[in-house]
Design a protein around this motif. Structure first.
Motif, PDB file in Angstrom:
ATOM      1  N   VAL A   1       0.832  -1.210   0.000  1.00  0.00           N
ATOM      2  CA  VAL A   1       0.000   0.000   0.000  1.00  0.00           C
ATOM      3  C   VAL A   1       0.864   1.256   0.000  1.00  0.00           C
ATOM      4  CG1 VAL A   1      -1.661   1.332   1.339  1.00  0.00           C
ATOM      5  CG2 VAL A   1      -1.964  -1.136   1.104  1.00  0.00           C
ATOM      6  N   VAL A   2       1.877   1.279   0.872  1.00  0.00           N
ATOM      7  CA  VAL A   2       2.761   2.443   0.946  1.00  0.00           C
ATOM      8  C   VAL A   2       3.540   2.619  -0.351  1.00  0.00           C
ATOM      9  CG1 VAL A   2       4.756   3.430   2.135  1.00  0.00           C
ATOM     10  CG2 VAL A   2       2.958   2.316   3.456  1.00  0.00           C
ATOM     11  N   SER A   3       4.026   1.504  -0.914  1.00  0.00           N
ATOM     12  CA  SER A   3       4.782   1.570  -2.164  1.00  0.00           C
ATOM     13  C   SER A   3       3.919   2.085  -3.310  1.00  0.00           C
ATOM     14  CB  SER A   3       5.343   0.183  -2.503  1.00  0.00           C
ATOM     15  OG  SER A   3       5.997   0.179  -3.749  1.00  0.00           O
ATOM     16  N   SER A   4       2.671   1.603  -3.398  1.00  0.00           N
ATOM     17  CA  SER A   4       1.772   2.050  -4.466  1.00  0.00           C
ATOM     18  C   SER A   4       1.446   3.529  -4.326  1.00  0.00           C
ATOM     19  CB  SER A   4       0.484   1.225  -4.440  1.00  0.00           C
ATOM     20  OG  SER A   4       0.754  -0.140  -4.663  1.00  0.00           O
ATOM     21  N   ALA A   5       1.253   3.982  -3.078  1.00  0.00           N
ATOM     22  CA  ALA A   5       0.957   5.404  -2.854  1.00  0.00           C
ATOM     23  C   ALA A   5       2.140   6.282  -3.242  1.00  0.00           C
ATOM     24  CB  ALA A   5       0.584   5.628  -1.391  1.00  0.00           C
ATOM     25  N   MET A   6       3.360   5.832  -2.933  1.00  0.00           N
ATOM     26  CA  MET A   6       4.549   6.616  -3.245  1.00  0.00           C
ATOM     27  C   MET A   6       4.815   6.658  -4.755  1.00  0.00           C
ATOM     28  SD  MET A   6       5.685   7.852  -0.436  1.00  0.00           S
ATOM     29  CE  MET A   6       7.338   8.357  -0.902  1.00  0.00           C
ATOM     30  N   ARG A   7       4.452   5.564  -5.447  1.00  0.00           N
ATOM     31  CA  ARG A   7       4.728   5.489  -6.886  1.00  0.00           C
ATOM     32  C   ARG A   7       3.568   5.965  -7.749  1.00  0.00           C
ATOM     33  NH1 ARG A   7       6.924  -0.575  -7.665  1.00  0.00           N
ATOM     34  NH2 ARG A   7       5.176  -0.975  -6.249  1.00  0.00           N
TER      35      ARG A   7
ATOM     36  N   ILE B   1       0.701   7.390 -12.994  1.00  0.00           N
ATOM     37  CA  ILE B   1      -0.259   8.175 -13.773  1.00  0.00           C
ATOM     38  C   ILE B   1       0.418   9.008 -14.859  1.00  0.00           C
ATOM     39  CG2 ILE B   1      -0.321  10.332 -12.452  1.00  0.00           C
ATOM     40  CD1 ILE B   1      -3.411  10.032 -12.493  1.00  0.00           C
ATOM     41  N   THR B   2       1.741   8.970 -14.927  1.00  0.00           N
ATOM     42  CA  THR B   2       2.465   9.716 -15.965  1.00  0.00           C
ATOM     43  C   THR B   2       3.283   8.772 -16.846  1.00  0.00           C
ATOM     44  OG1 THR B   2       4.212  10.153 -14.334  1.00  0.00           O
ATOM     45  CG2 THR B   2       2.560  11.875 -14.671  1.00  0.00           C
TER      46      THR B   2
ATOM     47  N   CYS C   1      -8.145   2.641 -10.828  1.00  0.00           N
ATOM     48  CA  CYS C   1      -7.764   2.792  -9.420  1.00  0.00           C
ATOM     49  C   CYS C   1      -8.969   2.616  -8.506  1.00  0.00           C
ATOM     50  CB  CYS C   1      -7.115   4.148  -9.193  1.00  0.00           C
ATOM     51  SG  CYS C   1      -5.526   4.371 -10.021  1.00  0.00           S
ATOM     52  N   ILE C   2     -10.100   3.186  -8.902  1.00  0.00           N
ATOM     53  CA  ILE C   2     -11.313   3.051  -8.092  1.00  0.00           C
ATOM     54  C   ILE C   2     -11.725   1.595  -7.972  1.00  0.00           C
ATOM     55  CG2 ILE C   2     -13.787   3.571  -8.032  1.00  0.00           C
ATOM     56  CD1 ILE C   2     -13.125   6.277  -9.302  1.00  0.00           C
ATOM     57  N   LEU C   3     -11.673   0.862  -9.088  1.00  0.00           N
ATOM     58  CA  LEU C   3     -12.065  -0.547  -9.068  1.00  0.00           C
ATOM     59  C   LEU C   3     -11.121  -1.368  -8.194  1.00  0.00           C
ATOM     60  CD1 LEU C   3     -13.852  -2.844 -10.112  1.00  0.00           C
ATOM     61  CD2 LEU C   3     -12.319  -3.039 -12.086  1.00  0.00           C
ATOM     62  N   VAL C   4      -9.823  -1.145  -8.319  1.00  0.00           N
ATOM     63  CA  VAL C   4      -8.843  -1.906  -7.541  1.00  0.00           C
ATOM     64  C   VAL C   4      -9.001  -1.619  -6.053  1.00  0.00           C
ATOM     65  CG1 VAL C   4      -6.384  -2.197  -7.071  1.00  0.00           C
ATOM     66  CG2 VAL C   4      -7.183  -2.086  -9.427  1.00  0.00           C
ATOM     67  N   VAL C   5      -9.105  -0.341  -5.695  1.00  0.00           N
ATOM     68  CA  VAL C   5      -9.261   0.029  -4.280  1.00  0.00           C
ATOM     69  C   VAL C   5     -10.573  -0.521  -3.725  1.00  0.00           C
ATOM     70  CG1 VAL C   5      -9.549   1.965  -2.698  1.00  0.00           C
ATOM     71  CG2 VAL C   5      -7.805   2.075  -4.475  1.00  0.00           C
ATOM     72  N   SER C   6     -11.633  -0.491  -4.529  1.00  0.00           N
ATOM     73  CA  SER C   6     -12.928  -1.018  -4.079  1.00  0.00           C
ATOM     74  C   SER C   6     -12.849  -2.519  -3.823  1.00  0.00           C
ATOM     75  CB  SER C   6     -14.008  -0.713  -5.115  1.00  0.00           C
ATOM     76  OG  SER C   6     -14.146   0.677  -5.309  1.00  0.00           O
ATOM     77  N   CYS C   7     -12.182  -3.245  -4.725  1.00  0.00           N
ATOM     78  CA  CYS C   7     -12.042  -4.698  -4.549  1.00  0.00           C
ATOM     79  C   CYS C   7     -11.264  -5.021  -3.282  1.00  0.00           C
ATOM     80  CB  CYS C   7     -11.349  -5.301  -5.759  1.00  0.00           C
ATOM     81  SG  CYS C   7     -12.366  -5.395  -7.244  1.00  0.00           S
ATOM     82  N   VAL C   8     -10.142  -4.335  -3.067  1.00  0.00           N
ATOM     83  CA  VAL C   8      -9.314  -4.599  -1.886  1.00  0.00           C
ATOM     84  C   VAL C   8     -10.061  -4.224  -0.607  1.00  0.00           C
ATOM     85  CG1 VAL C   8      -7.177  -3.989  -0.703  1.00  0.00           C
ATOM     86  CG2 VAL C   8      -7.170  -4.328  -3.165  1.00  0.00           C
ATOM     87  N   THR C   9     -10.751  -3.078  -0.612  1.00  0.00           N
ATOM     88  CA  THR C   9     -11.498  -2.649   0.572  1.00  0.00           C
ATOM     89  C   THR C   9     -12.628  -3.619   0.895  1.00  0.00           C
ATOM     90  OG1 THR C   9     -11.017  -0.333   0.042  1.00  0.00           O
ATOM     91  CG2 THR C   9     -12.804  -0.761   1.591  1.00  0.00           C
TER      92      THR C   9
END
Length: 250
Positions: A22-28, A33-34, A80-88
């Motif tokens: 989670v921390v790694s994905s947030a930092m990257r 997105i670029t 991103c919304i779909l992935v976060v929703s699935c994990v949550t």
């Protein structure tokens, strides 16, 4: 107990690994997105040129990116919304199940086994979601569709081809996990009994990881064209069958 899960070494290690991800994905995320989107679009455009027998043009690619960048970012936002929703959703269901089993009075080992089984089921569902997301990115590059419309288009397009997509996802996941494991043991653990260092292996593993990501992007684009071809063939056969049936009736 933590949220119904017994604090066994396996649970502790899994929670630590999940927190690191989670921390790694947030930092990257800024890179995702670029540069990541730009590289995926370039791979998709290159595969499209190969299928259509066109010559790759940097200037034309720049014009295409300038035209589709908004819908590409929009599609990635929905990914991103779909992935976060699935994990949550998985975390909520897992905590609820474990608490329910703890209230019933199941042993800690049984709760861990139930959590592992739930994780396996979630892995299959999550793999299908990732396949849809990858094809949606390809669709947003090659078709005039973006956002949730690209996700819906992707889910319809891969019908009947899910097993192939799962094999692609499994291959890329195993490759990335293998390289990450090598990085963990060969680079993060710098010193060995003889005091030798393995820092020089870091760039090599980064190149290998980038190569796996490149192959994964290429396979997603090829899978898109395979699904398109299969759907065209199915529509052609259906049209021929309907025509033959009408001729028989007449």
């Amino acid at each position: 107990m933590f949220s119904g899960l017994p604090l066994t070494p396996l649970v502790k290690q899994s929670c630590q690994h999940f927190a690191e991800m989670v921390v790694s994905s947030a930092m990257r995320f800024p890179l995702y997105i670029t540069m990541s989107l730009l590289s995926k679009a370039a791979v998709v455009y290159l595969v499209d040129c190969s299928y259509s027998r066109k010559k790759f043009s940097v200037s034309k690619f720049y014009m295409i990116i300038a035209k589709i960048w908004t819908r590409l970012v929009s599609t990635y936002a929905w990914v991103c919304i779909l992935v976060v929703s699935c994990v949550t959703l998985f975390c909520v269901i897992l905590v609820a199940l474990c608490n329910a089993f703890a209230v019933i009075g199941l042993s800690p080992d049984m709760i861990v086994y139930a959590a592992v089984m739930a994780g396996l089921v979630f892995s299959v569902i999550f793999a299908n979601a990732i396949i849809i997301c990858n094809i949606a990115i390809v669709i947003s590059v090659l078709e005039d569709v973006s956002g949730h419309h690209a996700m819906l288009r992707s889910s319809v397009l891969i019908k009947g081809q899910t097993q192939v997509g799962l094999l692609i996802f499994l291959g890329s996941t195993i490759g990335m996990a293998f390289i990450e494991g090598l990085f963990e043991h060969r680079v993060k653990t710098l010193s060995y009994g003889d005091g030798s260092s393995r820092i020089w292996e870091g760039p090599l593993l980064v190149v290998m990881y980038s190569f796996v990501l490149l192959i994964d992007s290429m396979m997603s684009a090829v899978f898109y064209f395979s699904c398109i071809s299969s759907n065209v063939e199915a529509d052609t056969l259906e049209t021929m069958a309907i025509s033959a049936e009408r001729m028989g009736i007449e």
